[in-house]
Motif scaffolding. Sequence first.
Motif, short mmCIF file in Angstrom:
data_model
loop_
_atom_site.label_atom_id
_atom_site.label_comp_id
_atom_site.label_asym_id
_atom_site.label_seq_id
_atom_site.Cartn_x
_atom_site.Cartn_y
_atom_site.Cartn_z
N ARG A 102 0.69 -1.39 0.61
CA ARG A 102 -0.08 0.02 -0.25
C ARG A 102 1.16 1.27 0.24
NH1 ARG A 102 -5.45 -1.84 4.15
NH2 ARG A 102 -5.81 -2.91 2.29
N GLU A 103 2.19 1.14 0.66
CA GLU A 103 2.47 2.40 0.94
C GLU A 103 3.33 2.42 -0.65
OE1 GLU A 103 4.29 5.75 1.93
OE2 GLU A 103 3.21 4.74 3.03
N ARG A 106 1.36 4.10 -2.49
CA ARG A 106 0.92 5.64 -2.81
C ARG A 106 1.64 6.01 -3.04
NH1 ARG A 106 -2.45 3.57 2.08
NH2 ARG A 106 -0.36 3.34 3.46
N SER A 107 2.86 5.91 -3.24
CA SER A 107 4.23 6.78 -3.17
C SER A 107 4.21 7.16 -4.97
CB SER A 107 5.74 5.70 -3.11
OG SER A 107 5.82 5.13 -4.41
N GLY A 108 3.32 6.17 -5.45
CA GLY A 108 3.08 6.81 -6.63
C GLY A 108 4.50 6.38 -8.13
N TYR A 113 4.22 0.20 -10.98
CA TYR A 113 2.26 0.33 -10.28
C TYR A 113 2.38 -1.18 -10.27
CZ TYR A 113 -2.27 0.97 -9.54
OH TYR A 113 -4.04 1.00 -9.56
#
Length: 138
Positions: A102-103, A106-108, A113
């Motif tokens: 999840r982290e 979130r880091s994009g 991805y």
Amino acid sequence: MATFLLEIVTPEGQVLTEHVQALRVPGVEGSLGVLAGHAPLMTALGVGVIEITHPNGDEEHIATIGGFMEVRRDRVILLADTAERATDIDVAQCEAAVARAREALRSGDAVDYDANQAALQRAMSRLRIAKVPSEPQP
């Protein structure tokens, strides 16, 4: 109810060989159920839960992240990339893997991805299995 022989094999070895009443697997295009006498087929497995109904009615859940299934009239063979029973899964390790994935999402980081999404899906599948209350198996 009629039974059929189920064999689950991973690269590490035989996970299960016994007669079962019913089987539900995560196919790559959706969930697939098998009963005794099912028409022969071959299909790829996806990430998710293998649900087994034993002759006495007890259910068993096994986490998998892919492989192949061959269905014959009297036997089903699952060649799974992984197959973990609930009792073999470390819940704390799964929760940590979910948090890491999840982290990372979130880091994009667009490059990773798909890999991060797949890691999250695998970790959540394993966690779901680990937290399923299991009936004692024969």
